[in-house]
Design a protein around this motif. Structure first.
Motif, PDB file in Angstrom:
ATOM      1  N   ILE A   1       1.372 -28.901  -2.006  1.00 24.49           N
ATOM      2  CA  ILE A   1       1.957 -27.616  -2.348  1.00 24.49           C
ATOM      3  C   ILE A   1       0.926 -26.536  -2.049  1.00 24.49           C
ATOM      4  O   ILE A   1      -0.164 -26.529  -2.627  1.00 24.49           O
ATOM      5  CB  ILE A   1       2.387 -27.583  -3.820  1.00 24.49           C
ATOM      6  CG1 ILE A   1       3.456 -28.651  -4.072  1.00 24.49           C
ATOM      7  CG2 ILE A   1       2.888 -26.200  -4.212  1.00 24.49           C
ATOM      8  CD1 ILE A   1       3.773 -28.866  -5.529  1.00 24.49           C
ATOM      9  N   VAL A   2       1.268 -25.654  -1.132  1.00 24.99           N
ATOM     10  CA  VAL A   2       0.362 -24.581  -0.714  1.00 24.99           C
ATOM     11  C   VAL A   2       0.861 -23.284  -1.329  1.00 24.99           C
ATOM     12  O   VAL A   2       1.996 -22.858  -1.086  1.00 24.99           O
ATOM     13  CB  VAL A   2       0.324 -24.448   0.822  1.00 24.99           C
ATOM     14  CG1 VAL A   2      -0.657 -23.349   1.235  1.00 24.99           C
ATOM     15  CG2 VAL A   2      -0.058 -25.780   1.460  1.00 24.99           C
ATOM     16  N   THR A   3       0.032 -22.651  -2.137  1.00 21.28           N
ATOM     17  CA  THR A   3       0.430 -21.426  -2.808  1.00 21.28           C
ATOM     18  C   THR A   3      -0.802 -20.551  -2.981  1.00 21.28           C
ATOM     19  O   THR A   3      -1.842 -20.801  -2.379  1.00 21.28           O
ATOM     20  CB  THR A   3       1.115 -21.747  -4.152  1.00 21.28           C
ATOM     21  OG1 THR A   3       1.643 -20.548  -4.718  1.00 21.28           O
ATOM     22  CG2 THR A   3       0.156 -22.409  -5.118  1.00 21.28           C
ATOM     23  N   GLY A   4      -0.676 -19.517  -3.794  1.00 24.99           N
ATOM     24  CA  GLY A   4      -1.809 -18.634  -4.012  1.00 24.99           C
ATOM     25  C   GLY A   4      -1.428 -17.181  -3.864  1.00 24.99           C
ATOM     26  O   GLY A   4      -0.243 -16.813  -3.862  1.00 24.99           O
ATOM     27  N   MET A   5      -2.432 -16.337  -3.727  1.00 33.07           N
ATOM     28  CA  MET A   5      -2.213 -14.899  -3.658  1.00 33.07           C
ATOM     29  C   MET A   5      -1.632 -14.481  -2.307  1.00 33.07           C
ATOM     30  O   MET A   5      -2.027 -15.001  -1.266  1.00 33.07           O
ATOM     31  CB  MET A   5      -3.537 -14.165  -3.893  1.00 33.07           C
ATOM     32  CG  MET A   5      -4.119 -14.352  -5.281  1.00 33.07           C
ATOM     33  SD  MET A   5      -3.060 -13.665  -6.577  1.00 33.07           S
ATOM     34  CE  MET A   5      -3.147 -11.918  -6.202  1.00 33.07           C
ATOM     35  N   SER A   6      -0.709 -13.549  -2.349  1.00 33.72           N
ATOM     36  CA  SER A   6      -0.168 -12.984  -1.114  1.00 33.72           C
ATOM     37  C   SER A   6      -1.291 -12.309  -0.341  1.00 33.72           C
ATOM     38  O   SER A   6      -2.072 -11.541  -0.914  1.00 33.72           O
ATOM     39  CB  SER A   6       0.925 -11.963  -1.441  1.00 33.72           C
ATOM     40  OG  SER A   6       1.988 -12.572  -2.147  1.00 33.72           O
ATOM     41  N   GLY A   7      -1.374 -12.610   0.940  1.00 28.70           N
ATOM     42  CA  GLY A   7      -2.437 -12.057   1.759  1.00 28.70           C
ATOM     43  C   GLY A   7      -3.661 -12.929   1.848  1.00 28.70           C
ATOM     44  O   GLY A   7      -4.613 -12.601   2.572  1.00 28.70           O
ATOM     45  N   ALA A   8      -3.670 -14.067   1.128  1.00 26.06           N
ATOM     46  CA  ALA A   8      -4.848 -14.933   1.129  1.00 26.06           C
ATOM     47  C   ALA A   8      -4.823 -15.970   2.237  1.00 26.06           C
ATOM     48  O   ALA A   8      -5.789 -16.709   2.401  1.00 26.06           O
ATOM     49  CB  ALA A   8      -4.992 -15.634  -0.231  1.00 26.06           C
ATOM     50  N   GLY A   9      -3.710 -16.064   3.000  1.00 23.04           N
ATOM     51  CA  GLY A   9      -3.725 -16.944   4.165  1.00 23.04           C
ATOM     52  C   GLY A   9      -2.757 -18.102   4.143  1.00 23.04           C
ATOM     53  O   GLY A   9      -2.961 -19.081   4.851  1.00 23.04           O
TER      54      GLY A   9
END
Length: 299
Positions: free
Chosen positions: A19-27
């Motif tokens: 599952i790939v997630t995180g902050m918008s703009g982080a890649g």
């Protein structure tokens, strides 16, 4: 009517969901492209509620996919808020998964949105920073649950693609991947470090005129640092202390760890000690070690 029994996914032991997630703009998009380049089947913008049904579909394909990546973002706040429940459902169903969380400093995220001339998905009528603050609150729980937090603040798209390749391109049993990072305390702590050690107790080569312009990658500096009695004892004991921790990571199916070594400026002592620790830790079984010198080259 109760759900049909066949809806419970039966995953083959070699199959796994990333599952790939995180902050918008982080890649996230860069990471997704790199994963696709190395044979991963990537599904983007999937609501958390669809994770379990997707695992069911994938498990029952004629040739189950061993490498499935799901990219999720916060464009629908109401749907994303149920991520914890969705992950708990995967665990209850016996689906193995890992979470990769991409992060970056706020000022870096702002600059990336401005360069791309795009609004933040959560900013509404406010500023980009307002959207970033709202997103950090929304993903805080998921960040603490992540198997790997990757800080992309200093990475361009090529650097990030290379990092994803290093982490996820291999097939077969996954070894424990360690990132040994040197840094300077005066530039702040690394946000993605699992362990942080301070080597400012070692005599500083900065005060030796012939060593000042060199770095911990130079033999003269490395020798000066590592020949100190305290440095050798620290390296030996730190490796010994880490061994049971890394064994536990393997038992718990945790594949990544970042170990950060800091000195004042991140140029001499931390670099030399990081290189030596990396050399010794790389000798452990099923362990792949890479080094990253975060602040090397800063003035």
């Amino acid at each position: 009517m109760s759900a049909p029994e066949e809806l419970t996914p039966v995953k083959p032991p070699e199959s796994e969901m990333l599952i790939v997630t995180g902050m918008s703009g982080a890649g996230r998009s860069t990471a997704a492209n790199a994963l696709e380049d190395h044979g991963w089947y990537v599904v983007e913008n999937l609501p958390p509620q669809m994770l379990l049904p997707l695992s069911h579909i994938v498990a029952r394909t004629p040739q189950p996919m061993a490498k499935l990546a799901v990219v999720m973002d916060v464009r629908s706040k109401e749907l994303f808020a149920s991520i914890r429940e969705a992950l708990a459902a995967l665990t209850a169903a016996g689906v193995r998964y890992r979470v990769l969380f991409l992060d970056a400093d706020d000022d870096v995220l702002v600059r990336r949105f401005e360069q791309g001339r795009r609004p933040h998905p959560l900013q509404g009528d406010g500023r980009v920073l307002d959207g970033i603050a709202a997103e950090r609150l929304l993903v805080a729980d998921l960040r603490t649950m992540a198997d790997l937090v990757l800080d992309t603040s200093t990475k361009n798209v090529h650097d990030l693609a290379t990092t994803i390749t290093d982490l996820f391109s291999e097939s077969g049993p996954v070894t424990l991947r360690l990132t040994m990072m040197s840094f300077g305390f005066k530039y702040g702590l690394p946000v993605d470090a699992n362990f942080v050690a301070d080597v400012r107790f070692i005599p500083n080569p900065h005060w030796v005129p012939q060593l000042r312009p060199l770095t911990g990658l130079d033999e003269e500096v490395a020798r000066y640092v590592l020949e100190d009695n305290g440095a050798e004892e620290f390296v030996r004991r730190y490796v010994h202390a880490l061994e049971p921790v890394l064994d536990g990571y393997r038992r718990e199916n945790k594949h990544y760890a970042t170990i950060a070594i800091g000195c004042t400026g991140g140029k001499h002592r931390s670099v030399a000690v990081t290189e030596e620790l990396a050399r010794r830790l790389a000798q452990l079984p099923k362990t792949k070690v890479t080094t990253h010198h975060r602040d090397l080259g800063r003035e």
